[in-house]
Design an enzyme around this catalytic site. Sequence first.
Site, short mmCIF file in Angstrom:
data_model
loop_
_atom_site.label_atom_id
_atom_site.label_comp_id
_atom_site.label_asym_id
_atom_site.label_seq_id
_atom_site.Cartn_x
_atom_site.Cartn_y
_atom_site.Cartn_z
N HIS A 72 0.82 -1.22 0.00
CA HIS A 72 0.00 0.00 0.00
C HIS A 72 0.85 1.27 0.00
O HIS A 72 0.30 2.37 -0.10
CB HIS A 72 -1.02 -0.01 1.14
CG HIS A 72 -0.50 0.37 2.49
ND1 HIS A 72 -0.06 -0.54 3.42
CD2 HIS A 72 -0.37 1.57 3.09
CE1 HIS A 72 0.33 0.09 4.51
NE2 HIS A 72 0.15 1.37 4.34
N ASP A 117 -0.04 -7.52 1.64
CA ASP A 117 0.48 -6.14 1.71
C ASP A 117 2.01 -6.13 1.79
O ASP A 117 2.59 -5.76 2.80
CB ASP A 117 -0.14 -5.41 2.90
CG ASP A 117 0.04 -3.90 2.82
OD1 ASP A 117 0.52 -3.42 1.78
OD2 ASP A 117 -0.30 -3.22 3.81
N GLN A 205 0.68 5.97 11.43
CA GLN A 205 0.84 6.44 10.06
C GLN A 205 2.29 6.87 9.80
O GLN A 205 2.87 7.60 10.59
CB GLN A 205 -0.12 7.59 9.76
CG GLN A 205 -1.46 7.13 9.18
CD GLN A 205 -2.19 6.14 10.04
OE1 GLN A 205 -2.17 6.25 11.25
NE2 GLN A 205 -2.84 5.17 9.43
N GLY A 206 2.83 6.40 8.70
CA GLY A 206 4.22 6.69 8.36
C GLY A 206 5.17 5.57 8.75
O GLY A 206 6.33 5.57 8.34
N ASP A 207 4.69 4.65 9.57
CA ASP A 207 5.49 3.47 9.91
C ASP A 207 5.25 2.35 8.91
O ASP A 207 6.00 1.37 8.87
CB ASP A 207 5.15 2.96 11.32
CG ASP A 207 5.60 3.91 12.40
OD1 ASP A 207 6.67 4.52 12.24
OD2 ASP A 207 4.86 4.06 13.40
N SER A 208 4.20 2.49 8.13
CA SER A 208 3.83 1.45 7.17
C SER A 208 5.02 1.02 6.33
O SER A 208 5.83 1.84 5.92
CB SER A 208 2.75 1.96 6.22
OG SER A 208 1.51 1.84 6.81
N1 ARG Z 1 -1.22 2.35 7.27
C1 ARG Z 1 -0.32 3.10 8.08
C2 ARG Z 1 0.76 3.74 7.23
O1 ARG Z 1 0.58 3.81 6.05
C3 ARG Z 1 0.21 2.29 9.21
C4 ARG Z 1 -0.82 2.08 10.19
C5 ARG Z 1 -0.40 1.25 11.31
N2 ARG Z 1 -1.43 1.42 12.29
C6 ARG Z 1 -1.43 0.84 13.47
N3 ARG Z 1 -2.37 1.17 14.30
N4 ARG Z 1 -0.52 -0.03 13.80
O2 ARG Z 1 1.70 4.30 7.73
#
Ligand code: ARG
Length: 259
Positions: A72, A117, A205-208
């Site tokens: 993603h 993913d 967000q940003g850790d993905s």
């Molecule tokens: N989708 C998020 C990203 O793009 C990561 C989300 C992780 N969320 C969590 N609650 N662990 O950075």
Amino acid sequence: MSILGAIKRLAAVGAVVLAAVSLQPTTTASAAPAPVVGGTRAAQGEFPFMVRLSMGCGGSLYSSTVVLTAAHCVGATGNNTSITATAGVVDLQSSSAVTSRSTKIYRAPGYNGYGKDWALIKLATPINLPTLNIATTTAYNTGTFTVAGWGAAVEGGAQQRYLLKASVPYVSDATCNSASWYNGAVITTDEICAGYAAGGTDTCQGDSGGPMFRTDNSGNFIQVGIVSWGDGCAQPRSPGVYTKVSTFASAIAAAAATL
Ligand code: ARG
């Protein structure tokens, strides 16, 4: 359909919509939630395989020229020179940062926003730092994991300059999919959950795309997950959901060999 059946269906649809919303990587100004929530600063050199990607995601060095990240976080498979990978530093503004540009993306075949993913990014020039082994069996899909990233440190917060890290416990598929948790939204073959029932510590967000890892029986780091999604960050009964690396290990290795 019975009334109960209809309610269950609705609940499942709701959960999937939630998942889709929180899957978006945060690169835009609006909501750039914090990186690791409840984390502390990683030491320089502690996780040498950590990569920051310019679209606002994390990654790990699979080899000197291949970064493993989340599907993603990237576009379709093919040539792509738009991504810069930064490594070798906890401080993204450090002058000792090593950078390399992408040449190609390989996104998991069949990726459609749910499960699968994972993706690989081929680099133009090698990054000569230690790589992170990936789990090829389910043996390490339990215990306490480490997560790290430059993502938001609180839900809705800013991206971080310094790499943060945290420890999160494994959550069983059954618990993670139970009614007051993710209520069936987790694809258990493809995904593994980690976090506390009470919340408080999580990726964000940003850790993905960044790795979730632990030590193996030889004391080496081994990657068991890829940061994928969650309902908000660090909320009770809403642990982080990670790509189950062991499921895809052979596909990842085969794909890397073609890059
Ligand atoms: N989708 C998020 C990203 O793009 C990561 C989300 C992780 N969320 C969590 N609650 N662990 O950075």
